[in-house]
Design an enzyme around this catalytic site. Structure first.
Site, short mmCIF file in Angstrom:
data_model
loop_
_atom_site.label_atom_id
_atom_site.label_comp_id
_atom_site.label_asym_id
_atom_site.label_seq_id
_atom_site.Cartn_x
_atom_site.Cartn_y
_atom_site.Cartn_z
N ILE A 1 -10.34 1.59 0.53
CA ILE A 1 -11.85 2.24 0.31
C ILE A 1 -12.35 3.60 1.08
O ILE A 1 -12.90 4.09 0.75
CB ILE A 1 -12.88 1.18 0.37
CG1 ILE A 1 -13.31 0.49 1.72
CG2 ILE A 1 -12.53 0.04 -0.52
CD1 ILE A 1 -14.24 -0.44 1.85
N GLU A 2 -11.59 3.57 2.37
CA GLU A 2 -12.06 4.69 3.30
C GLU A 2 -11.38 6.17 2.67
O GLU A 2 -11.93 7.05 2.63
CB GLU A 2 -11.47 4.51 4.53
CG GLU A 2 -12.34 3.48 5.44
CD GLU A 2 -13.61 4.07 5.76
OE1 GLU A 2 -13.81 5.50 5.68
OE2 GLU A 2 -14.55 3.33 6.26
N SER A 3 -9.96 5.92 2.53
CA SER A 3 -9.18 7.33 2.02
C SER A 3 -8.31 7.26 0.82
O SER A 3 -7.74 8.07 0.56
CB SER A 3 -8.69 7.71 3.48
OG SER A 3 -7.51 6.60 3.56
#
Length: 563
Positions: free
Chosen positions: A169-171
């Site tokens: 979900i970050e990158s």
């Protein structure tokens, strides 16, 4: 016996082929959410070359992982050098081990430990991912390069394996991801937080993008946050929003007599959706068939190992010696900012198993210098033309290679990337590799102090700034006791700093618009002449002050990484 040892090596190398590993191209790009170094010693190449060829070694964990065993003592001289992981030189991989054949996703599912969240936000993100199977496929295939290493680190620390899914979900598991808030890497560290957790950021490398270093820093940070809040949902909210903001939200609820759990706090929409995204990914991994998804098969063994280097080497040359496309080499070693790896700052590179062995053998037989680039430190503040002359380069090439805009000076102590020539053949020293910086300043004429007087009605700082094409903040800095939105009193002395070539004309403009300068007499012939010529002189003075520096405007931040 020598022949038997050689056959054993060949069989082991054949076993190291990994047909179920992710796609090697990995060219997809990802937008990232915002966020706020552990260097490991490498064995020198001499040690690598003389090590036993009995096994390939895996990377980055202190305890032997699944599919690994203690390395037996060498009994035969190595027939050929083989890659030894300097991070774990005493552990070998056995791909025939039952544990190594286990599905890595099953291992992730086994370690899920955070209490489930069931909200409308979670259902929304489940539907979002389930309706984009191609996106999920690309994201999970790319993540397969790194997931074993992260799960190993999470397990070693005794943490819930949900944390290993956070880069989704970050990158979208893109180590090159950069957000509009300047957060970078798989784990999306902003510069300041990266420095807080020992992630080096300099001319030659940005360890926020390093697979090993950023994972270490992210788990350190998450453990710190969990220690502060005692709750993983709050810790993850703080990872996204900042611990100060979460603590203030808790304090507000405490004062109001309200609960202080994750769902009870008032948060911005991005943070309110942050943990539900992770919960949705967790649910997809736990039960992919329930969402009509098929996850790529990932085996429970490393995709890469770490290989020590002790000489500076160009990225392209390293990829060529390893037999890898440059894009794939960069996907495993994404922290490099320049086309050269400085061994003093980056003593190991990550490579797939079979490529690691090819790299070590090719490196041993490589002739001549491995790098055509090196670092040069400016001895004093220089024009780019002078710096280019000193290093034997074309000025345009020097500026392009080092991203130096036109009409800028290179300040003393700055480090530039330059060609490695015969008289500059030594490798870059550690203090330069770790601290290389580039500082620039505008190439402008020297400034001259001009003192003016405000007219009978006074004058605002903004008006003075606009007249001389400078900022109100600069005018305030030159005139202590004033503020950006302030006003000069009638007759008050005003100081401005202007280029020498424009100072005389600027004085005439000031005389015509504001009154006489402090050192001139009101009513003098010079003032009369200035008033008569004010429009023309004003235009010339404005032209002499240079261009206004434009700041980039804000950009919208992507809420979901794009695979």
């Amino acid at each position: 016996m020598q022949r038997a040892a050689t056959v054993a090596v060949a069989l082991l190398l054949a076993a190291c082929a990994t047909p179920n590993t992710p796609n090697a191209t990995g060219n997809a790009q990802a937008e990232a959410g915002s966020r706020g170094d552990g260097a490991s010693a490498a064995l020198p190449l001499s040690a690598v070359a003389s090590s036993s060829p009995s096994a390939l070694f895996l990377s980055s964990t202190a305890a032997a992982p699944a599919g690994a065993a203690a390395l037996p003592a060498a009994t035969e001289e190595a027939a050929a050098p083989i890659a030894i992981d300097p991070l774990q030189p005493t552990v070998r991989i056995n791909l025939d081990d039952v544990a190594a054949q286990t599905d890595l996703w099953a291992r992730v599912r086994l370690g899920l430990a955070i209490a489930d969240l069931e909200t409308d936000h979670v259902r929304k993100w489940e539907q979002w991912y389930a309706s984009r199977p191609e996106y999920v496929q690309r994201m999970t295939e790319r993540g397969g390069r790194y997931l074993f290493h992260i799960v190993e680190e999470v397990n070693r620390r005794g943490l819930p394996t949900e944390l290993a899914l956070l880069p989704f979900i970050e990158s979208a598991f893109n180590p090159q991801a950069m957000s509009s808030a300047k957060a970078s890497g798989m784990w999306q560290f902003i510069p300041g937080t990266g420095r807080d957790f020992a992630l080096k950021q300099n001319v030659f490398r940005d360890d926020r993008r390093s697979v090993l270093d950023s994972t270490r820093a992210a788990l350190d940070y998450l453990q710190t946050l969990h220690g502060m809040f005692g709750d993983w949902k709050l810790a993850l909210a703080a990872y996204n929003w900042g611990q100060g903001n979460v603590q203030r939200a808790i304090n507000r609820n405490q004062k109001a007599g309200l609960p202080t759990d994750y769902l009870s706090l008032s948060m911005p929409d991005e943070t309110r959706n942050y943990y539900p995204k992770l919960q949705a990914v967790k649910n997809l991994v736990a039960r992919p068939e329930a969402y009509g998804l098929v996850l790529p098969q990932l085996r429970n063994h490393p995709y890469f190992i770490s290989v020590g280097i002790d000489r500076d080497i160009d990225l392209a040359r390293a990829a060529q010696l390893a037999g890898l496309p440059l894009d794939e080499f960069k996907a495993l070693n994404p922290q490099m900012n320049k086309p050269v790896i400085l061994a003093a700052g980056t003593p190991q590179v990550l490579l797939p198993y079979d490529n690691a062995n090819r790299f070590v053998r090719a490196l041993q037989s490589a002739k001549g210098p491995l790098a055509q680039w090196t670092a040069w430190v400016a001895p004093k503040t220089l024009k780019t033309a002078e710096a280019a002359r000193l290093v034997g380069m074309d000025e345009a090439e020097l500026r392009e290679l080092n991203a130096i805009p036109p009409r800028m000076l290179v300040k003393a102590g700055s480090t530039l990337l330059v060609p490695r020539q015969a008289h500059r053949s030594e490798d870059v020293a550690e203090h330069i590799a770790d601290n290389a910086m580039l500082a620039l300043s505008p190439d402008l004429p020297p400034l001259r102090r001009v003192t003016l007087k405000a007219g009978k009605r006074g004058e605002t700082l903004a008006a003075v700034a606009g007249r001389y094409r400078v900022s109100a903040a600069q005018v305030a800095q030159w005139n202590p006791g004033t503020s950006v939105g302030g006003r000069f009193k009638p007759g008050q002395a005003i100081v401005v700093m202007l280029p020498n070539r424009g100072a005389t004309k600027a004085r005439a403009v000031a005389q015509a618009r504001l009154g006489a300068p402090a050192e001139a007499k009101t009513g003098s012939k010079a003032v009369a002449r200035a008033k008569a010529k004010a429009p023309a002189v004003r235009t010339a003075a404005r032209a002499s002050t240079g261009k206004r520096i434009q700041k980039p405007g804000p950009t919208a931040r992507a809420r979901v990484p794009q695979a």
